[in-house]
Design a protein around this motif. Structure first.
Motif, PDB file in Angstrom:
ATOM      1  N   THR A   1      45.784  34.897  44.234  1.00 36.07           N
ATOM      2  CA  THR A   1      45.455  36.119  44.958  1.00 36.07           C
ATOM      3  C   THR A   1      45.652  37.301  44.024  1.00 36.07           C
ATOM      4  OG1 THR A   1      47.690  36.274  45.819  1.00 36.07           O
ATOM      5  CG2 THR A   1      46.050  35.211  47.224  1.00 36.07           C
ATOM      6  N   TYR A   2      44.928  38.347  44.281  1.00 33.45           N
ATOM      7  CA  TYR A   2      44.970  39.525  43.430  1.00 33.45           C
ATOM      8  C   TYR A   2      45.983  40.504  44.002  1.00 33.45           C
ATOM      9  CZ  TYR A   2      43.271  43.429  40.637  1.00 33.45           C
ATOM     10  OH  TYR A   2      43.181  44.476  39.768  1.00 33.45           O
ATOM     11  N   GLY A   3      47.180  40.487  43.441  1.00 34.34           N
ATOM     12  CA  GLY A   3      48.208  41.414  43.884  1.00 34.34           C
ATOM     13  C   GLY A   3      48.631  41.163  45.313  1.00 34.34           C
ATOM     14  N   ARG A   4      48.747  42.224  46.081  1.00 36.42           N
ATOM     15  CA  ARG A   4      49.233  42.096  47.448  1.00 36.42           C
ATOM     16  C   ARG A   4      48.125  41.893  48.469  1.00 36.42           C
ATOM     17  NH1 ARG A   4      50.737  48.329  48.953  1.00 36.42           N
ATOM     18  NH2 ARG A   4      48.688  49.122  48.475  1.00 36.42           N
ATOM     19  N   TRP A   5      46.887  41.929  48.050  1.00 31.28           N
ATOM     20  CA  TRP A   5      45.765  41.792  48.966  1.00 31.28           C
ATOM     21  C   TRP A   5      45.297  40.345  49.006  1.00 31.28           C
ATOM     22  CZ3 TRP A   5      45.552  45.882  45.334  1.00 31.28           C
ATOM     23  CH2 TRP A   5      45.865  47.118  45.875  1.00 31.28           C
ATOM     24  N   SER A   6      45.409  39.714  50.147  1.00 26.83           N
ATOM     25  CA  SER A   6      45.048  38.305  50.258  1.00 26.83           C
ATOM     26  C   SER A   6      43.546  38.088  50.337  1.00 26.83           C
ATOM     27  CB  SER A   6      45.726  37.684  51.481  1.00 26.83           C
ATOM     28  OG  SER A   6      45.301  38.346  52.655  1.00 26.83           O
ATOM     29  N   HIS A   7      42.775  39.127  50.609  1.00 27.11           N
ATOM     30  CA  HIS A   7      41.318  38.965  50.659  1.00 27.11           C
ATOM     31  C   HIS A   7      40.667  39.081  49.278  1.00 27.11           C
ATOM     32  CE1 HIS A   7      41.892  43.291  50.772  1.00 27.11           C
ATOM     33  NE2 HIS A   7      40.647  43.424  50.360  1.00 27.11           N
ATOM     34  N   LEU A   8      41.451  39.416  48.267  1.00 25.94           N
ATOM     35  CA  LEU A   8      40.942  39.450  46.894  1.00 25.94           C
ATOM     36  C   LEU A   8      41.502  38.255  46.137  1.00 25.94           C
ATOM     37  CD1 LEU A   8      41.283  43.221  45.980  1.00 25.94           C
ATOM     38  CD2 LEU A   8      39.259  42.000  46.728  1.00 25.94           C
ATOM     39  N   VAL A   9      40.636  37.519  45.486  1.00 29.27           N
ATOM     40  CA  VAL A   9      41.021  36.345  44.723  1.00 29.27           C
ATOM     41  C   VAL A   9      40.725  36.607  43.247  1.00 29.27           C
ATOM     42  CG1 VAL A   9      40.523  33.900  44.330  1.00 29.27           C
ATOM     43  CG2 VAL A   9      40.649  34.770  46.642  1.00 29.27           C
ATOM     44  N   LEU A  10      41.671  36.262  42.388  1.00 31.46           N
ATOM     45  CA  LEU A  10      41.505  36.419  40.945  1.00 31.46           C
ATOM     46  C   LEU A  10      41.188  35.060  40.347  1.00 31.46           C
ATOM     47  CD1 LEU A  10      41.716  38.127  38.350  1.00 31.46           C
ATOM     48  CD2 LEU A  10      44.144  37.545  38.310  1.00 31.46           C
ATOM     49  N   LEU A  11      40.053  34.955  39.704  1.00 26.21           N
ATOM     50  CA  LEU A  11      39.661  33.732  38.994  1.00 26.21           C
ATOM     51  C   LEU A  11      39.799  34.014  37.499  1.00 26.21           C
ATOM     52  CD1 LEU A  11      36.376  32.848  40.900  1.00 26.21           C
ATOM     53  CD2 LEU A  11      38.610  31.856  41.246  1.00 26.21           C
ATOM     54  N   GLU A  12      40.670  33.286  36.842  1.00 26.92           N
ATOM     55  CA  GLU A  12      40.813  33.416  35.390  1.00 26.92           C
ATOM     56  C   GLU A  12      40.134  32.205  34.768  1.00 26.92           C
ATOM     57  OE1 GLU A  12      44.699  35.005  34.002  1.00 26.92           O
ATOM     58  OE2 GLU A  12      45.216  34.592  36.097  1.00 26.92           O
ATOM     59  N   ILE A  13      39.035  32.446  34.110  1.00 28.45           N
ATOM     60  CA  ILE A  13      38.204  31.386  33.548  1.00 28.45           C
ATOM     61  C   ILE A  13      38.451  31.350  32.062  1.00 28.45           C
ATOM     62  CG2 ILE A  13      35.842  30.600  33.265  1.00 28.45           C
ATOM     63  CD1 ILE A  13      35.348  32.203  35.949  1.00 28.45           C
ATOM     64  N   ARG A  14      39.076  30.271  31.601  1.00 29.85           N
ATOM     65  CA  ARG A  14      39.423  30.114  30.190  1.00 29.85           C
ATOM     66  C   ARG A  14      38.377  29.253  29.505  1.00 29.85           C
ATOM     67  NH1 ARG A  14      43.870  29.448  33.236  1.00 29.85           N
ATOM     68  NH2 ARG A  14      43.790  27.186  33.152  1.00 29.85           N
ATOM     69  N   GLY A  15      38.163  29.573  28.240  1.00 32.27           N
ATOM     70  CA  GLY A  15      37.263  28.728  27.450  1.00 32.27           C
ATOM     71  C   GLY A  15      36.152  29.458  26.801  1.00 32.27           C
TER      72      GLY A  15
END
Length: 145
Positions: free
Chosen positions: A131-145
């Motif tokens: 989740t992105y910080g304190r907001w559960s409706h925002l999702v953080l996708l970290e795409i490596r490669g």
């Protein structure tokens, strides 16, 4: 796929970078001499820092399009059929970070269930979903490669 005005605004939002680039490019080419554009392109190719930044931005753009294509081809969407909104895509040192707005009926668990599909679609070696910080409706996708 929905055809009402929020869906149309969503499509414009998803193509905002491309529309802006075309508008700015047309304005620049209309105002600036061709040799100036060619010299700017040469700087982009010759200076390693600029080249890495431009390549990173292009990779972030490609990952965003690949992710949105995945959402169109799978059921990675809200129960009403709406796609998640990609709010921001940025190149980081290890890959691409993407902030996604979950529509009603979507959650982080939905993205985690599509972990392998996201990894393949975005040409990634790994994907971290949180989740992105304190907001559960925002999702953080970290795409490596």
């Amino acid at each position: 796929m929905s055809r009402d005005w929020p869906a149309t605004l969503g499509r414009i939002w998803r193509w905002r970078i491309e529309l802006g680039s075309v508008a700015v490019g047309a304005a620049v080419l209309g105002q600036v001499a061709w040799w100036w554009s060619a010299s700017a392109m040469a700087v982009c190719v010759a200076v390693p820092y600029v080249r890495r930044r431009v390549a990173g931005g292009l990779r972030a753009l490609m990952v965003r399009h690949r992710f949105q294509g995945l959402c169109l081809r799978t059921s990675l969407r809200s129960p009403g059929g709406r796609l998640p909104l990609v709010i921001r895509t940025a190149h980081s040192g290890r890959g691409v970070a993407m902030v996604v707005w979950c529509r009603s009926g979507m959650s982080q668990a939905l993205f985690e269930s599509y972990h392998d599909e996201i990894k393949v679609a975005c040409f990634a070696t790994g994907v971290a979903i949180s989740t992105y910080g304190r907001w559960s409706h925002l999702v953080l996708l970290e795409i490596r490669g």
